[in-house]
Design an enzyme around this catalytic site. Structure first.
Site, mmCIF file in Angstrom:
data_model
loop_
_atom_site.group_PDB
_atom_site.id
_atom_site.type_symbol
_atom_site.label_atom_id
_atom_site.label_comp_id
_atom_site.label_asym_id
_atom_site.label_seq_id
_atom_site.Cartn_x
_atom_site.Cartn_y
_atom_site.Cartn_z
ATOM 1 N N LYS A 1 -9.152 7.018 38.686
ATOM 2 C CA LYS A 1 -7.940 6.302 39.100
ATOM 3 C C LYS A 1 -8.193 4.795 39.245
ATOM 4 O O LYS A 1 -9.348 4.340 39.278
ATOM 5 C CB LYS A 1 -7.431 6.904 40.418
ATOM 6 N N TYR B 1 3.274 12.871 37.549
ATOM 7 C CA TYR B 1 3.254 13.505 38.876
ATOM 8 C C TYR B 1 4.603 14.145 39.231
ATOM 9 O O TYR B 1 4.913 14.306 40.410
ATOM 10 C CB TYR B 1 2.863 12.480 39.940
ATOM 11 N N PHE C 1 5.095 11.130 49.583
ATOM 12 C CA PHE C 1 4.164 10.136 49.040
ATOM 13 C C PHE C 1 4.377 9.858 47.556
ATOM 14 O O PHE C 1 3.653 9.052 46.967
ATOM 15 C CB PHE C 1 2.710 10.581 49.275
ATOM 16 N N THR D 1 -9.192 16.621 48.264
ATOM 17 C CA THR D 1 -8.227 15.543 47.995
ATOM 18 C C THR D 1 -8.369 14.404 49.000
ATOM 19 O O THR D 1 -8.341 13.225 48.632
ATOM 20 C CB THR D 1 -6.791 16.111 48.067
ATOM 21 N N ARG E 1 -15.312 12.057 45.587
ATOM 22 C CA ARG E 1 -14.358 11.467 46.541
ATOM 23 C C ARG E 1 -15.040 11.040 47.830
ATOM 24 O O ARG E 1 -14.693 10.015 48.418
ATOM 25 C CB ARG E 1 -13.213 12.440 46.790
ATOM 26 N N ASN F 1 -7.824 8.043 45.935
ATOM 27 C CA ASN F 1 -8.904 9.022 46.068
ATOM 28 C C ASN F 1 -9.757 9.152 44.806
ATOM 29 O O ASN F 1 -10.345 10.199 44.548
ATOM 30 C CB ASN F 1 -8.364 10.377 46.550
ATOM 31 N N HIS G 1 -8.746 12.397 39.632
ATOM 32 C CA HIS G 1 -7.767 13.493 39.557
ATOM 33 C C HIS G 1 -8.332 14.570 38.640
ATOM 34 O O HIS G 1 -9.039 14.263 37.687
ATOM 35 C CB HIS G 1 -6.435 13.000 38.982
ATOM 36 N N GLU H 1 -0.961 18.712 31.276
ATOM 37 C CA GLU H 1 -1.513 17.371 31.530
ATOM 38 C C GLU H 1 -2.278 16.800 30.336
ATOM 39 O O GLU H 1 -2.209 15.594 30.073
ATOM 40 C CB GLU H 1 -2.426 17.412 32.757
HETATM 41 P P1 CMP Z 1 -4.348 14.174 42.758
HETATM 42 O O1 CMP Z 1 -5.464 15.135 42.585
HETATM 43 O O2 CMP Z 1 -4.190 13.119 41.724
HETATM 44 O O3 CMP Z 1 -2.988 14.982 42.884
HETATM 45 C C1 CMP Z 1 -1.869 14.492 43.587
HETATM 46 C C2 CMP Z 1 -2.193 13.238 44.349
HETATM 47 O O4 CMP Z 1 -1.293 12.951 45.384
HETATM 48 C C3 CMP Z 1 -3.518 13.413 45.063
HETATM 49 O O5 CMP Z 1 -4.576 13.428 44.154
HETATM 50 C C4 CMP Z 1 -3.495 12.240 46.005
HETATM 51 O O6 CMP Z 1 -3.859 11.032 45.365
HETATM 52 C C5 CMP Z 1 -2.007 12.181 46.338
HETATM 53 N N1 CMP Z 1 -1.732 12.756 47.667
HETATM 54 C C6 CMP Z 1 -1.849 14.022 48.031
HETATM 55 N N2 CMP Z 1 -1.500 14.179 49.334
HETATM 56 C C7 CMP Z 1 -1.152 12.942 49.763
HETATM 57 C C8 CMP Z 1 -0.700 12.432 50.994
HETATM 58 N N3 CMP Z 1 -0.538 13.240 52.057
HETATM 59 N N4 CMP Z 1 -0.445 11.119 51.081
HETATM 60 C C9 CMP Z 1 -0.600 10.315 50.008
HETATM 61 N N5 CMP Z 1 -1.036 10.742 48.792
HETATM 62 C C10 CMP Z 1 -1.312 12.045 48.687
#
Ligand code: CMP
Length: 141
Positions: free
Chosen positions: A11, A51, A59, A93, A104, A114, A117, A128
């Protein structure tokens, strides 16, 4: 277990921190085959489409804006059980909950920023991977 493919994204936060190379090294050392790789700077519409399953989450807008902050490194990884193995290498996550030694834990700064992905199921990977890569961009071997 049959061979699987998964979409991996380094990311914008991790690309900006210049740790994309370290993450690729971890991927190679873990035995994945990199079947495709490219750097892209997503538009807001592209992030929203990617997404879309999270569109009702609070979020969603912030996450989509974050994904457009800078380029991402996109990869298709292949291995036996690739989806779960890439998720194990990434860690939880929320980096505060990620196990020591995971990507992470080592490189992410928040649940949103984070670092990486990964597809969460074969069904997600099947959506995807073609979202970002045409069949001509895949290099099987
Ligand atoms: P990812 O694995 O890319 O899949 C969905 C993304 O949403 C996740 O990683 C985080 O970057 C984001 N995400 C998930 N939960 C939250 C949250 N509570 N607040 C903000 N971002 C979130």
């Amino acid at each position: 277990m049959t061979t699987q493919r998964t979409l991996a994204i380094v990311k914008p936060d991790a690309v900006a921190k210049r740790v994309a190379g370290q993450i690729v090294t971890r991927i190679e050392n873990a035995g994945f085959t990199i079947v495709a790789l490219k750097l892209i700077h997503m538009s807001l519409d592209e992030a929203r489409g990617f997404y879309i399953v999270h569109r009702e989450r609070p979020f969603y807008q912030s996450l989509c804006e974050f994904m457009t902050q800078g380029p991402c490194l996109l990869m298709v990884l292949e291995a036996d059980n690739a989806i779960q193995r890439w998720r194990d290498l990434m860690g939880a996550t929320d980096p505060a909950k990620a196990a020591p030694g995971t990507i992470r834990r080592d490189f992410a700064s928040s649940i949103e920023a984070n670092a990486v992905h990964g597809s969460d199921s074969p069904e997600s990977a099947a959506v995807e991977i073609p979202y970002f890569f045409s069949s001509l961009e895949l290099c099987p071997r």
